[in-house]
Scaffold this motif. Structure first.
Motif, mmCIF file in Angstrom:
data_model
loop_
_atom_site.group_PDB
_atom_site.id
_atom_site.type_symbol
_atom_site.label_atom_id
_atom_site.label_comp_id
_atom_site.label_asym_id
_atom_site.label_seq_id
_atom_site.Cartn_x
_atom_site.Cartn_y
_atom_site.Cartn_z
ATOM 1 N N TYR A 1 0.840 -1.194 0.000
ATOM 2 C CA TYR A 1 0.000 0.000 0.000
ATOM 3 C C TYR A 1 0.881 1.252 0.000
ATOM 4 O O TYR A 1 2.089 1.192 0.238
ATOM 5 C CB TYR A 1 -0.927 0.014 1.223
ATOM 6 N N MET A 2 0.253 2.372 -0.279
ATOM 7 C CA MET A 2 0.873 3.691 -0.141
ATOM 8 C C MET A 2 0.109 4.447 0.938
ATOM 9 O O MET A 2 -1.070 4.173 1.175
ATOM 10 C CB MET A 2 0.802 4.487 -1.453
ATOM 11 N N LEU A 3 0.766 5.403 1.554
ATOM 12 C CA LEU A 3 0.087 6.314 2.474
ATOM 13 C C LEU A 3 -0.017 7.680 1.809
ATOM 14 O O LEU A 3 0.945 8.162 1.193
ATOM 15 C CB LEU A 3 0.859 6.437 3.790
ATOM 16 N N ARG A 4 -1.195 8.290 1.924
ATOM 17 C CA ARG A 4 -1.414 9.624 1.345
ATOM 18 C C ARG A 4 -1.953 10.548 2.426
ATOM 19 O O ARG A 4 -2.946 10.241 3.075
ATOM 20 C CB ARG A 4 -2.386 9.542 0.170
ATOM 21 N N GLU A 5 -1.278 11.655 2.620
ATOM 22 C CA GLU A 5 -1.698 12.643 3.615
ATOM 23 C C GLU A 5 -1.923 13.991 2.938
ATOM 24 O O GLU A 5 -1.032 14.509 2.271
ATOM 25 C CB GLU A 5 -0.647 12.788 4.721
ATOM 26 N N TYR A 6 -3.126 14.521 3.129
ATOM 27 C CA TYR A 6 -3.478 15.845 2.592
ATOM 28 C C TYR A 6 -3.612 16.821 3.754
ATOM 29 O O TYR A 6 -4.307 16.542 4.732
ATOM 30 C CB TYR A 6 -4.796 15.759 1.819
ATOM 31 N N THR A 7 -2.920 17.942 3.640
ATOM 32 C CA THR A 7 -2.978 18.963 4.689
ATOM 33 C C THR A 7 -3.237 20.320 4.055
ATOM 34 O O THR A 7 -2.536 20.722 3.124
ATOM 35 C CB THR A 7 -1.655 19.032 5.477
ATOM 36 N N SER A 8 -4.254 21.013 4.558
ATOM 37 C CA SER A 8 -4.571 22.358 4.068
ATOM 38 C C SER A 8 -4.254 23.370 5.169
ATOM 39 O O SER A 8 -4.719 23.230 6.303
ATOM 40 C CB SER A 8 -6.050 22.450 3.684
ATOM 41 N N ARG A 9 -3.449 24.359 4.825
ATOM 42 C CA ARG A 9 -3.067 25.411 5.768
ATOM 43 C C ARG A 9 -3.447 26.763 5.183
ATOM 44 O O ARG A 9 -3.406 26.957 3.961
ATOM 45 C CB ARG A 9 -1.550 25.397 6.021
ATOM 46 N N GLU A 10 -3.768 27.699 6.072
ATOM 47 C CA GLU A 10 -4.177 29.022 5.574
ATOM 48 C C GLU A 10 -4.086 30.047 6.695
ATOM 49 O O GLU A 10 -4.324 29.739 7.857
ATOM 50 C CB GLU A 10 -5.606 28.958 5.051
ATOM 51 N N THR B 1 7.131 34.589 0.309
ATOM 52 C CA THR B 1 7.305 34.038 -1.039
ATOM 53 C C THR B 1 7.963 32.663 -1.022
ATOM 54 O O THR B 1 8.198 32.083 -2.080
ATOM 55 C CB THR B 1 8.147 34.991 -1.904
ATOM 56 N N ASP B 2 8.267 32.153 0.162
ATOM 57 C CA ASP B 2 8.944 30.861 0.292
ATOM 58 C C ASP B 2 8.011 29.859 0.975
ATOM 59 O O ASP B 2 7.872 29.867 2.201
ATOM 60 C CB ASP B 2 10.232 31.021 1.103
ATOM 61 N N PRO B 3 7.372 28.975 0.211
ATOM 62 C CA PRO B 3 6.423 28.018 0.800
ATOM 63 C C PRO B 3 7.043 27.168 1.901
ATOM 64 O O PRO B 3 6.395 26.884 2.912
ATOM 65 C CB PRO B 3 5.997 27.165 -0.396
ATOM 66 N N ASN B 4 8.284 26.753 1.724
ATOM 67 C CA ASN B 4 8.922 25.896 2.727
ATOM 68 C C ASN B 4 9.080 26.611 4.067
ATOM 69 O O ASN B 4 8.981 25.987 5.130
ATOM 70 C CB ASN B 4 10.292 25.422 2.228
ATOM 71 N N GLU B 5 9.333 27.906 4.019
ATOM 72 C CA GLU B 5 9.562 28.674 5.246
ATOM 73 C C GLU B 5 8.257 29.139 5.892
ATOM 74 O O GLU B 5 8.115 29.123 7.114
ATOM 75 C CB GLU B 5 10.463 29.879 4.950
ATOM 76 N N ILE B 6 7.289 29.554 5.080
ATOM 77 C CA ILE B 6 6.065 30.136 5.635
ATOM 78 C C ILE B 6 5.120 29.055 6.159
ATOM 79 O O ILE B 6 4.253 29.339 7.006
ATOM 80 C CB ILE B 6 5.339 31.007 4.572
ATOM 81 N N ALA B 7 5.294 27.810 5.713
ATOM 82 C CA ALA B 7 4.366 26.737 6.086
ATOM 83 C C ALA B 7 4.191 26.604 7.593
ATOM 84 O O ALA B 7 3.074 26.400 8.086
ATOM 85 C CB ALA B 7 4.849 25.408 5.497
ATOM 86 N N PRO C 1 -1.772 28.072 10.133
ATOM 87 C CA PRO C 1 -2.579 27.111 10.891
ATOM 88 C C PRO C 1 -3.176 26.039 9.974
ATOM 89 O O PRO C 1 -3.573 26.318 8.838
ATOM 90 C CB PRO C 1 -3.683 27.979 11.504
ATOM 91 N N VAL C 2 -3.226 24.809 10.481
ATOM 92 C CA VAL C 2 -3.813 23.698 9.729
ATOM 93 C C VAL C 2 -5.338 23.802 9.769
ATOM 94 O O VAL C 2 -5.933 23.914 10.837
ATOM 95 C CB VAL C 2 -3.360 22.345 10.301
ATOM 96 N N LYS C 3 -5.953 23.781 8.593
ATOM 97 C CA LYS C 3 -7.417 23.865 8.486
ATOM 98 C C LYS C 3 -8.061 22.500 8.259
ATOM 99 O O LYS C 3 -9.216 22.271 8.646
ATOM 100 C CB LYS C 3 -7.800 24.797 7.324
ATOM 101 N N GLU C 4 -7.316 21.590 7.639
ATOM 102 C CA GLU C 4 -7.880 20.272 7.333
ATOM 103 C C GLU C 4 -6.753 19.270 7.136
ATOM 104 O O GLU C 4 -5.708 19.601 6.571
ATOM 105 C CB GLU C 4 -8.743 20.332 6.063
ATOM 106 N N THR C 5 -6.976 18.041 7.609
ATOM 107 C CA THR C 5 -6.033 16.951 7.393
ATOM 108 C C THR C 5 -6.806 15.693 7.023
ATOM 109 O O THR C 5 -7.800 15.362 7.665
ATOM 110 C CB THR C 5 -5.186 16.674 8.651
ATOM 111 N N VAL C 6 -6.354 15.014 5.976
ATOM 112 C CA VAL C 6 -6.975 13.765 5.545
ATOM 113 C C VAL C 6 -5.872 12.727 5.370
ATOM 114 O O VAL C 6 -4.933 12.945 4.600
ATOM 115 C CB VAL C 6 -7.739 13.936 4.212
ATOM 116 N N CYS C 7 -5.988 11.612 6.079
ATOM 117 C CA CYS C 7 -5.007 10.527 5.979
ATOM 118 C C CYS C 7 -5.667 9.313 5.322
ATOM 119 O O CYS C 7 -6.728 8.864 5.769
ATOM 120 C CB CYS C 7 -4.469 10.143 7.356
#
Length: 268
Positions: free
Chosen positions: A208-217, A232-238, A242-248
């Motif tokens: 199997y694979m694991l898939r994790e979806y995370t929405s931040r805003e 302007t840097d997604p890696n730094e601003i992440a 705050p996390v709005k939604e997580t789906v595993c």
């Protein structure tokens, strides 16, 4: 003037999997107009890479891929609209009357998508189910040889100089596993920053694979303590969003698949 992109295609074999990363030119205007009409949008993103793809396909033909057109099909034109002063002006500047007669109005001019990939296969497909199992980030931090790496841009739009909306996907393959990050990043200057990440992880000895979806805003007003240089840097601003939604989810291989094909890969 739009930048020129050199076309390329790279394939890599990981056990029973064929990994393909294809990058080519921006979609031509006639094709873009046809797609926009199909999607009931006045226009697609300025830089739309309709033939770019990252595909992960098993020798039994099931798998998953990431492409721009399917990502835009996940844009919700009726919810989550970003209300900013420039939105109406931007829509008017980008729309042509002959292409907007039958479109849905309003539409999401930020192209926000919760796309998590497109499942492949006719007879056999990955079986998706909710799970409490998480991707082991410690394993990802381990020093392993990277045998294959690619990053593919699917679309990007500068929102009429009011920010950026982009979708890209990258993959890295180690001897024991592969890891994919699909990232939608939105910055509307002075208004908000939004990031939707989909992580996909597969260990060679697992079925199997694991898939994790995370929405931040976050609204920009909530980031006053953060240096604007990080916006302007997604890696730094992440880390500040705050996390709005997580789906595993667990993406399990078809039940009647020969388990021998899930054996650890040889180095290729």
């Amino acid at each position: 003037m739009m930048p020129v992109f050199k076309s390329s295609r790279r394939d890599f074999t990981f056990g029973p999997w064929k990994l393909t990363a294809a990058r080519t030119h921006i979609m031509k205007s006639a094709e873009a107009e046809r797609l926009a009409e199909e999607l009931h949008m006045p226009c697609v993103p300025e830089m739309m890479f309709g033939d770019n793809v990252l595909r992960i396909q098993h020798e039994s033909h099931f798998g998953i891929e990431f492409n721009a057109a399917d990502a835009l099909r996940c844009v919700n034109n009726s919810q989550g609209m970003v209300k900013v002063a420039c939105a109406e002006e931007w829509q008017e500047s980008r729309s042509e009357p002959e292409h907007t007669k039958d479109v849905v109005k309003p539409y999401d001019w930020t192209y926000t998508t919760d796309y998590k990939g497109t499942l492949l296969g006719d007879i056999l497909k990955l079986n998706v189910s909710a799970t409490t199992e998480h991707i082991d980030t410690e394993k990802l931090k381990a020093r392993e040889q990277i045998m294959f790496f690619e990053e593919v841009l699917l679309f990007e739009d500068e929102l009429h100089d009011h920010g950026v909306s982009s979708l890209s996907v990258k993959i890295r393959v180690m001897p024991s596993s592969f890891f994919v990050l699909l990232r939608f990043f939105l910055r509307v200057d002075g208004v908000l920053i939004r990031m939707n990440d989909t992580r996909l992880y597969h260990e060679a000895d697992k079925c199997y694979m694991l898939r994790e979806y995370t929405s931040r805003e976050s609204k920009v007003s909530g980031l006053m303590h953060v240096s604007q240089a990080l916006f302007t840097d997604p890696n730094e601003i992440a880390q500040y969003l705050p996390v709005k939604e997580t789906v595993c989810e667990k993406l399990e291989f078809p039940e009647n698949l020969n388990t021998e094909s899930a054996a650890p890969p040889e180095h290729t």
